[in-house]
Design a protein around this motif. Structure first.
Motif, PDB file in Angstrom:
ATOM      1  N   HIS A  99     -13.552   5.887   4.926  1.00 44.85           N
ATOM      2  CA  HIS A  99     -14.862   6.534   5.059  1.00 44.85           C
ATOM      3  C   HIS A  99     -15.885   5.933   4.092  1.00 44.85           C
ATOM      4  O   HIS A  99     -17.025   5.658   4.467  1.00 44.85           O
ATOM      5  CB  HIS A  99     -14.714   8.032   4.813  1.00 44.85           C
ATOM      6  N   VAL A 100     -15.461   5.677   2.865  1.00 48.37           N
ATOM      7  CA  VAL A 100     -16.374   5.172   1.831  1.00 48.37           C
ATOM      8  C   VAL A 100     -16.571   3.657   1.929  1.00 48.37           C
ATOM      9  O   VAL A 100     -17.693   3.163   1.845  1.00 48.37           O
ATOM     10  CB  VAL A 100     -15.852   5.550   0.424  1.00 48.37           C
ATOM     11  N   ARG A 101     -15.492   2.927   2.127  1.00 46.12           N
ATOM     12  CA  ARG A 101     -15.552   1.455   2.107  1.00 46.12           C
ATOM     13  C   ARG A 101     -15.676   0.814   3.483  1.00 46.12           C
ATOM     14  O   ARG A 101     -15.886  -0.376   3.587  1.00 46.12           O
ATOM     15  CB  ARG A 101     -14.323   0.895   1.409  1.00 46.12           C
ATOM     16  N   GLY A 102     -15.476   1.630   4.512  1.00 42.14           N
ATOM     17  CA  GLY A 102     -15.576   1.091   5.867  1.00 42.14           C
ATOM     18  C   GLY A 102     -14.251   0.665   6.455  1.00 42.14           C
ATOM     19  O   GLY A 102     -14.131   0.491   7.656  1.00 42.14           O
ATOM     20  N   ARG A 103     -13.240   0.503   5.609  1.00 39.79           N
ATOM     21  CA  ARG A 103     -11.911   0.103   6.063  1.00 39.79           C
ATOM     22  C   ARG A 103     -10.896   0.464   4.996  1.00 39.79           C
ATOM     23  O   ARG A 103     -11.252   0.613   3.821  1.00 39.79           O
ATOM     24  CB  ARG A 103     -11.837  -1.386   6.368  1.00 39.79           C
TER      25      ARG A 103
ATOM     26  N   ASN B 208      -4.648   4.356  20.632  1.00 46.07           N
ATOM     27  CA  ASN B 208      -4.496   5.355  21.699  1.00 46.07           C
ATOM     28  C   ASN B 208      -4.986   6.721  21.254  1.00 46.07           C
ATOM     29  O   ASN B 208      -5.377   7.547  22.085  1.00 46.07           O
ATOM     30  CB  ASN B 208      -3.046   5.434  22.172  1.00 46.07           C
ATOM     31  N   ALA B 209      -4.969   6.954  19.940  1.00 45.72           N
ATOM     32  CA  ALA B 209      -5.475   8.210  19.382  1.00 45.72           C
ATOM     33  C   ALA B 209      -6.967   8.125  19.068  1.00 45.72           C
ATOM     34  O   ALA B 209      -7.547   9.066  18.538  1.00 45.72           O
ATOM     35  CB  ALA B 209      -4.699   8.572  18.127  1.00 45.72           C
ATOM     36  N   GLY B 210      -7.593   6.995  19.389  1.00 42.03           N
ATOM     37  CA  GLY B 210      -9.022   6.835  19.178  1.00 42.03           C
ATOM     38  C   GLY B 210      -9.416   6.273  17.828  1.00 42.03           C
ATOM     39  O   GLY B 210     -10.601   6.209  17.501  1.00 42.03           O
ATOM     40  N   ILE B 211      -8.427   5.830  17.033  1.00 43.04           N
ATOM     41  CA  ILE B 211      -8.698   5.271  15.706  1.00 43.04           C
ATOM     42  C   ILE B 211      -8.862   3.762  15.839  1.00 43.04           C
ATOM     43  O   ILE B 211      -8.024   3.088  16.446  1.00 43.04           O
ATOM     44  CB  ILE B 211      -7.531   5.561  14.728  1.00 43.04           C
ATOM     45  N   GLN B 212      -9.943   3.219  15.279  1.00 39.39           N
ATOM     46  CA  GLN B 212     -10.131   1.773  15.269  1.00 39.39           C
ATOM     47  C   GLN B 212      -9.178   1.170  14.242  1.00 39.39           C
ATOM     48  O   GLN B 212      -9.205   1.542  13.063  1.00 39.39           O
ATOM     49  CB  GLN B 212     -11.559   1.413  14.909  1.00 39.39           C
ATOM     50  N   ALA B 213      -8.335   0.245  14.702  1.00 41.96           N
ATOM     51  CA  ALA B 213      -7.319  -0.334  13.817  1.00 41.96           C
ATOM     52  C   ALA B 213      -6.962  -1.734  14.279  1.00 41.96           C
ATOM     53  O   ALA B 213      -7.111  -2.066  15.460  1.00 41.96           O
ATOM     54  CB  ALA B 213      -6.070   0.534  13.806  1.00 41.96           C
ATOM     55  N   HIS B 214      -6.497  -2.545  13.338  1.00 39.56           N
ATOM     56  CA  HIS B 214      -5.929  -3.846  13.695  1.00 39.56           C
ATOM     57  C   HIS B 214      -4.915  -4.285  12.649  1.00 39.56           C
ATOM     58  O   HIS B 214      -4.779  -3.679  11.592  1.00 39.56           O
ATOM     59  CB  HIS B 214      -7.003  -4.907  13.960  1.00 39.56           C
ATOM     60  N   VAL B 215      -4.197  -5.360  12.972  1.00 36.31           N
ATOM     61  CA  VAL B 215      -3.161  -5.924  12.115  1.00 36.31           C
ATOM     62  C   VAL B 215      -3.718  -7.142  11.395  1.00 36.31           C
ATOM     63  O   VAL B 215      -4.400  -7.963  12.022  1.00 36.31           O
ATOM     64  CB  VAL B 215      -1.920  -6.330  12.936  1.00 36.31           C
ATOM     65  N   GLU B 216      -3.431  -7.258  10.109  1.00 36.28           N
ATOM     66  CA  GLU B 216      -3.795  -8.453   9.326  1.00 36.28           C
ATOM     67  C   GLU B 216      -2.558  -8.967   8.627  1.00 36.28           C
ATOM     68  O   GLU B 216      -1.837  -8.197   7.981  1.00 36.28           O
ATOM     69  CB  GLU B 216      -4.833  -8.115   8.252  1.00 36.28           C
ATOM     70  N   LYS B 217      -2.313 -10.264   8.729  1.00 40.32           N
ATOM     71  CA  LYS B 217      -1.205 -10.873   7.987  1.00 40.32           C
ATOM     72  C   LYS B 217      -1.557 -10.888   6.508  1.00 40.32           C
ATOM     73  O   LYS B 217      -2.689 -11.168   6.147  1.00 40.32           O
ATOM     74  CB  LYS B 217      -0.948 -12.296   8.487  1.00 40.32           C
ATOM     75  N   ILE B 218      -0.586 -10.581   5.673  1.00 42.91           N
ATOM     76  CA  ILE B 218      -0.807 -10.604   4.229  1.00 42.91           C
ATOM     77  C   ILE B 218      -0.859 -12.044   3.758  1.00 42.91           C
ATOM     78  O   ILE B 218      -0.098 -12.862   4.155  1.00 42.91           O
ATOM     79  CB  ILE B 218       0.308  -9.847   3.485  1.00 42.91           C
TER      80      ILE B 218
ATOM     81  N   HIS C 157       2.221   0.458  15.642  1.00 39.45           N
ATOM     82  CA  HIS C 157       1.392   1.494  15.025  1.00 39.45           C
ATOM     83  C   HIS C 157      -0.086   1.321  15.366  1.00 39.45           C
ATOM     84  O   HIS C 157      -0.801   2.309  15.569  1.00 39.45           O
ATOM     85  CB  HIS C 157       1.609   1.525  13.512  1.00 39.45           C
ATOM     86  N   VAL C 158      -0.554   0.083  15.449  1.00 36.13           N
ATOM     87  CA  VAL C 158      -1.951  -0.149  15.824  1.00 36.13           C
ATOM     88  C   VAL C 158      -2.204   0.347  17.248  1.00 36.13           C
ATOM     89  O   VAL C 158      -3.221   0.991  17.509  1.00 36.13           O
ATOM     90  CB  VAL C 158      -2.345  -1.633  15.654  1.00 36.13           C
ATOM     91  N   VAL C 159      -1.288   0.089  18.150  1.00 36.32           N
ATOM     92  CA  VAL C 159      -1.441   0.588  19.528  1.00 36.32           C
ATOM     93  C   VAL C 159      -1.496   2.113  19.528  1.00 36.32           C
ATOM     94  O   VAL C 159      -2.352   2.717  20.196  1.00 36.32           O
ATOM     95  CB  VAL C 159      -0.297   0.068  20.432  1.00 36.32           C
ATOM     96  N   GLN C 160      -0.615   2.750  18.772  1.00 39.06           N
ATOM     97  CA  GLN C 160      -0.596   4.211  18.712  1.00 39.06           C
ATOM     98  C   GLN C 160      -1.886   4.760  18.101  1.00 39.06           C
ATOM     99  O   GLN C 160      -2.425   5.759  18.584  1.00 39.06           O
ATOM    100  CB  GLN C 160       0.618   4.693  17.925  1.00 39.06           C
ATOM    101  N   LEU C 161      -2.367   4.122  17.038  1.00 38.62           N
ATOM    102  CA  LEU C 161      -3.619   4.562  16.416  1.00 38.62           C
ATOM    103  C   LEU C 161      -4.783   4.395  17.387  1.00 38.62           C
ATOM    104  O   LEU C 161      -5.616   5.294  17.527  1.00 38.62           O
ATOM    105  CB  LEU C 161      -3.875   3.791  15.117  1.00 38.62           C
TER     106      LEU C 161
ATOM    107  N   HIS D 250       2.667  -7.377   7.141  1.00 35.85           N
ATOM    108  CA  HIS D 250       1.312  -7.274   7.669  1.00 35.85           C
ATOM    109  C   HIS D 250       0.688  -5.946   7.256  1.00 35.85           C
ATOM    110  O   HIS D 250       1.401  -4.964   7.043  1.00 35.85           O
ATOM    111  CB  HIS D 250       1.340  -7.366   9.198  1.00 35.85           C
ATOM    112  N   HIS D 251      -0.631  -5.941   7.159  1.00 34.62           N
ATOM    113  CA  HIS D 251      -1.379  -4.711   6.898  1.00 34.62           C
ATOM    114  C   HIS D 251      -1.772  -4.076   8.224  1.00 34.62           C
ATOM    115  O   HIS D 251      -2.199  -4.780   9.141  1.00 34.62           O
ATOM    116  CB  HIS D 251      -2.684  -5.005   6.149  1.00 34.62           C
ATOM    117  N   VAL D 252      -1.663  -2.763   8.303  1.00 36.84           N
ATOM    118  CA  VAL D 252      -2.297  -1.993   9.367  1.00 36.84           C
ATOM    119  C   VAL D 252      -3.596  -1.490   8.746  1.00 36.84           C
ATOM    120  O   VAL D 252      -3.579  -0.745   7.765  1.00 36.84           O
ATOM    121  CB  VAL D 252      -1.428  -0.803   9.827  1.00 36.84           C
TER     122      VAL D 252
END
Length: 92
Positions: free
Chosen positions: A58-62, A82-92, A76-80, A20-22
């Motif tokens: 920053h340049v591409r939006g993701r 919790n640090a205020g970073i917008q993140a999600h998991v995508e299946k490859i 890792h997504v939960v940790q990110l 999966h991608h983070v």
């Protein structure tokens, strides 16, 4: 795996179906320095890679911040987040 015929490798042999991608997203809240620091601390990336990922977001939006098995990606997504970073998991 057949080392004499690499074209015979199957995705299941490599475990690709479970990868999966983070993904992180650009936002108007976090500083570049904060994102880089989080990528280094949470994902263990060296500074050069963390800067490259941050710049792409920053340049591409993701940007893809990591490729790993689902359980690690979810953690890792939960940790990110919790640090205020917008993140999600995508299946490859």
């Amino acid at each position: 795996m057949n080392e004499n015929h690499p074209e015979q490798f199957c995705s299941w042999e490599l475990g690709l179906e479970s990868m999966h991608h983070v993904v992180i997203f650009n936002d108007a809240v976090n500083t570049c320095e904060h994102v880089v620091a989080c990528l280094m601390r949470i994902l263990g990336h060296p500074v050069e890679l963390a800067v490259k990922i941050m710049a792409e977001a920053h340049v591409r939006g993701r940007a893809i911040a990591e490729v790993e098995v689902r359980m690690l990606a979810d953690t890792h997504v939960v940790q990110l987040r919790n640090a205020g970073i917008q993140a999600h998991v995508e299946k490859i």
